[in-house]
Design a protein around this motif. Structure first.
Motif, PDB file in Angstrom:
ATOM      1  N   ASN A  52       0.824  -1.212   0.000  1.00 48.57           N
ATOM      2  CA  ASN A  52       0.000   0.000   0.000  1.00 48.57           C
ATOM      3  C   ASN A  52       0.855   1.259   0.000  1.00 48.57           C
ATOM      4  N   TRP A  53       1.845   1.268   0.874  1.00 46.40           N
ATOM      5  CA  TRP A  53       2.677   2.459   0.995  1.00 46.40           C
ATOM      6  C   TRP A  53       3.573   2.656  -0.221  1.00 46.40           C
ATOM      7  N   ILE A  54       4.013   1.572  -0.829  1.00 45.43           N
ATOM      8  CA  ILE A  54       4.809   1.700  -2.057  1.00 45.43           C
ATOM      9  C   ILE A  54       3.950   2.306  -3.168  1.00 45.43           C
ATOM     10  N   GLY A  55       2.726   1.802  -3.292  1.00 45.06           N
ATOM     11  CA  GLY A  55       1.809   2.360  -4.301  1.00 45.06           C
ATOM     12  C   GLY A  55       1.546   3.838  -4.068  1.00 45.06           C
ATOM     13  N   PHE A  56       1.336   4.196  -2.794  1.00 40.44           N
ATOM     14  CA  PHE A  56       1.101   5.603  -2.465  1.00 40.44           C
ATOM     15  C   PHE A  56       2.328   6.450  -2.786  1.00 40.44           C
ATOM     16  N   ALA A  57       3.517   5.963  -2.445  1.00 42.72           N
ATOM     17  CA  ALA A  57       4.750   6.716  -2.702  1.00 42.72           C
ATOM     18  C   ALA A  57       4.952   6.937  -4.203  1.00 42.72           C
ATOM     19  N   LEU A  58       4.675   5.919  -4.997  1.00 41.54           N
ATOM     20  CA  LEU A  58       4.816   6.051  -6.450  1.00 41.54           C
ATOM     21  C   LEU A  58       3.824   7.071  -7.001  1.00 41.54           C
ATOM     22  N   PHE A  59       2.606   7.000  -6.509  1.00 37.51           N
ATOM     23  CA  PHE A  59       1.584   7.942  -6.979  1.00 37.51           C
ATOM     24  C   PHE A  59       1.924   9.366  -6.541  1.00 37.51           C
ATOM     25  N   ALA A  60       2.429   9.521  -5.322  1.00 39.19           N
ATOM     26  CA  ALA A  60       2.826  10.840  -4.834  1.00 39.19           C
ATOM     27  C   ALA A  60       3.987  11.396  -5.661  1.00 39.19           C
ATOM     28  N   PHE A  61       4.951  10.529  -5.993  1.00 42.61           N
ATOM     29  CA  PHE A  61       6.065  10.951  -6.848  1.00 42.61           C
ATOM     30  C   PHE A  61       5.548  11.443  -8.196  1.00 42.61           C
ATOM     31  N   ALA A  62       4.596  10.704  -8.765  1.00 43.57           N
ATOM     32  CA  ALA A  62       4.031  11.110 -10.052  1.00 43.57           C
ATOM     33  C   ALA A  62       3.324  12.455  -9.931  1.00 43.57           C
ATOM     34  N   GLY A  63       2.649  12.683  -8.798  1.00 40.29           N
ATOM     35  CA  GLY A  63       1.983  13.958  -8.594  1.00 40.29           C
ATOM     36  C   GLY A  63       2.969  15.108  -8.525  1.00 40.29           C
ATOM     37  N   VAL A  64       4.114  14.891  -7.903  1.00 40.95           N
ATOM     38  CA  VAL A  64       5.150  15.932  -7.821  1.00 40.95           C
ATOM     39  C   VAL A  64       5.686  16.251  -9.211  1.00 40.95           C
ATOM     40  N   THR A  65       5.935  15.227 -10.023  1.00 42.22           N
ATOM     41  CA  THR A  65       6.430  15.463 -11.383  1.00 42.22           C
ATOM     42  C   THR A  65       5.399  16.193 -12.222  1.00 42.22           C
ATOM     43  N   ASP A  66       4.105  15.955 -11.941  1.00 42.56           N
ATOM     44  CA  ASP A  66       3.051  16.636 -12.682  1.00 42.56           C
ATOM     45  C   ASP A  66       3.108  18.137 -12.453  1.00 42.56           C
ATOM     46  N   PHE A  67       3.506  18.546 -11.250  1.00 47.95           N
ATOM     47  CA  PHE A  67       3.650  19.976 -10.970  1.00 47.95           C
ATOM     48  C   PHE A  67       4.910  20.537 -11.614  1.00 47.95           C
ATOM     49  N   PHE A  68       6.023  19.839 -11.435  1.00 49.98           N
ATOM     50  CA  PHE A  68       7.304  20.402 -11.837  1.00 49.98           C
ATOM     51  C   PHE A  68       7.521  20.381 -13.350  1.00 49.98           C
ATOM     52  N   ASP A  69       6.917  19.433 -14.085  1.00 51.60           N
ATOM     53  CA  ASP A  69       7.161  19.442 -15.529  1.00 51.60           C
ATOM     54  C   ASP A  69       6.593  20.704 -16.172  1.00 51.60           C
ATOM     55  N   GLY A  70       5.367  21.082 -15.776  1.00 53.77           N
ATOM     56  CA  GLY A  70       4.799  22.308 -16.319  1.00 53.77           C
ATOM     57  C   GLY A  70       5.513  23.546 -15.834  1.00 53.77           C
ATOM     58  N   TYR A  71       5.864  23.554 -14.551  1.00 51.40           N
ATOM     59  CA  TYR A  71       6.554  24.717 -13.973  1.00 51.40           C
ATOM     60  C   TYR A  71       7.907  24.945 -14.645  1.00 51.40           C
ATOM     61  N   LEU A  72       8.681  23.878 -14.814  1.00 49.08           N
ATOM     62  CA  LEU A  72      10.002  24.014 -15.425  1.00 49.08           C
ATOM     63  C   LEU A  72       9.903  24.387 -16.900  1.00 49.08           C
ATOM     64  N   ALA A  73       8.914  23.811 -17.591  1.00 46.97           N
ATOM     65  CA  ALA A  73       8.759  24.125 -19.015  1.00 46.97           C
ATOM     66  C   ALA A  73       8.466  25.607 -19.215  1.00 46.97           C
ATOM     67  N   ARG A  74       7.628  26.164 -18.336  1.00 43.77           N
ATOM     68  CA  ARG A  74       7.300  27.592 -18.463  1.00 43.77           C
ATOM     69  C   ARG A  74       8.453  28.477 -17.998  1.00 43.77           C
ATOM     70  N   SER A  75       9.085  28.124 -16.887  1.00 39.57           N
ATOM     71  CA  SER A  75      10.152  28.969 -16.347  1.00 39.57           C
ATOM     72  C   SER A  75      11.386  28.965 -17.236  1.00 39.57           C
ATOM     73  N   MET A  76      11.672  27.833 -17.899  1.00 41.30           N
ATOM     74  CA  MET A  76      12.831  27.754 -18.783  1.00 41.30           C
ATOM     75  C   MET A  76      12.478  28.077 -20.233  1.00 41.30           C
ATOM     76  N   ASN A  77      11.196  28.368 -20.459  1.00 42.86           N
ATOM     77  CA  ASN A  77      10.721  28.708 -21.800  1.00 42.86           C
ATOM     78  C   ASN A  77      11.013  27.594 -22.812  1.00 42.86           C
ATOM     79  N   VAL A  78      10.709  26.368 -22.404  1.00 37.84           N
ATOM     80  CA  VAL A  78      10.941  25.212 -23.286  1.00 37.84           C
ATOM     81  C   VAL A  78       9.654  24.408 -23.464  1.00 37.84           C
ATOM     82  N   VAL A  79       8.516  25.105 -23.442  1.00 40.85           N
ATOM     83  CA  VAL A  79       7.240  24.428 -23.690  1.00 40.85           C
ATOM     84  C   VAL A  79       7.264  23.873 -25.106  1.00 40.85           C
ATOM     85  N   SER A  80       6.974  22.595 -25.241  1.00 45.25           N
ATOM     86  CA  SER A  80       7.087  21.937 -26.541  1.00 45.25           C
ATOM     87  C   SER A  80       5.785  21.238 -26.907  1.00 45.25           C
ATOM     88  N   PRO A  81       5.556  21.020 -28.200  1.00 45.73           N
ATOM     89  CA  PRO A  81       4.376  20.258 -28.624  1.00 45.73           C
ATOM     90  C   PRO A  81       4.347  18.852 -28.026  1.00 45.73           C
TER      91      PRO A  81
END
Length: 234
Positions: free
Chosen positions: A83-112
């Protein structure tokens, strides 16, 4: 023909750089061009784009897709550890969901590619988590209904977005849809922990309530998107 060394635009001798600086050297094989009795040395300069830096947001997005097999495997680990491994993996994915958009906009590398992969990665991750929890009865009884509603809505909106993209009509994300996503992510997180949570935290009850909230809001946002899309389905 021997190769000359070039440093900061100055020709160096065969023993090393020009001495004015020690930046990285470009080793070029020049060729002589006869022109009015003079030898002209031509050097091709090559610019290397910072490929890896530009691809960081896309790599974060793709990591959510790579997490899915591990998330599925966590359901086959007996006991609270799974259970906790599944939660940790899902939480990690949630963090990447925030940072991929944030980094793409801040570094001006938004791509198709990023715009294409981001919603697909989110939907695949949510679909995998919901299906596995239904299969392992972490979502059971009437709580299956909002899970089905969420799945159907995601398929409908994806098809609608694809059609509208062909005719160059945007389908922007509404504020209500963002609240739906928040409730949905929290619900899945609590349900992944399930009965492995401390006694003071009724994770299953909280997850079921949030899942129903997400399901109700899903119906509303689905109707809004469908009404908007139907105007362009002539």
């Amino acid at each position: 023909m021997t190769a000359n060394l070039y440093c900061c635009g100055f020709v160096a001798n065969e023993h090393g750089p020009c001495g004015m600086c020690f930046k990285s050297l470009i080793i070029a094989r020049p060729w002589a061009i006869a022109h009015q009795g003079l030898d002209v040395i031509a050097v091709k300069s090559v610019k290397q784009a910072p490929f890896m830096k530009n691809q960081i947001p896309n790599l974060l997005t793709m990591s959510r897709i790579f997490v899915i097999p591990a998330l599925i495997a966590s359901f086959y680990i007996n006991g609270p550890v799974g259970n906790w491994i599944g939660f940790a993996l899902f939480a990690f994915a949630g963090v990447t969901d925030f940072f991929d958009g944030y980094l793409a906009r801040s570094m001006n590398v938004v791509s198709p590619l990023g715009r294409f992969l981001d919603p697909i990665a989110d939907k695949l991750l949510v679909a995998a988590a919901l299906m596995m929890m239904v299969a392992f009865e972490r979502i059971s009884g009437l709580a299956v209904l909002p899970a089905v509603i969420i799945m159907c809505r995601e398929i409908m909106v994806s098809g609608l977005r694809e059609h509208l993209a062909e005719i160059k009509v945007p389908l922007p994300v509404t504020v209500l849809a963002k609240w739906k996503t928040t409730a949905q992510i929290l619900a899945i997180g609590f349900l992944l922990v399930g009965d492995a949570s401390p006694d003071l935290i009724p994770s299953i009850l909280i997850g079921d309530i949030l899942l129903w909230i997400a399901g109700i809001v899903t119906v509303q946002t689905g109707y809004i998107y469908l009404r908007t899309g139907l105007k362009h389905l002539d």
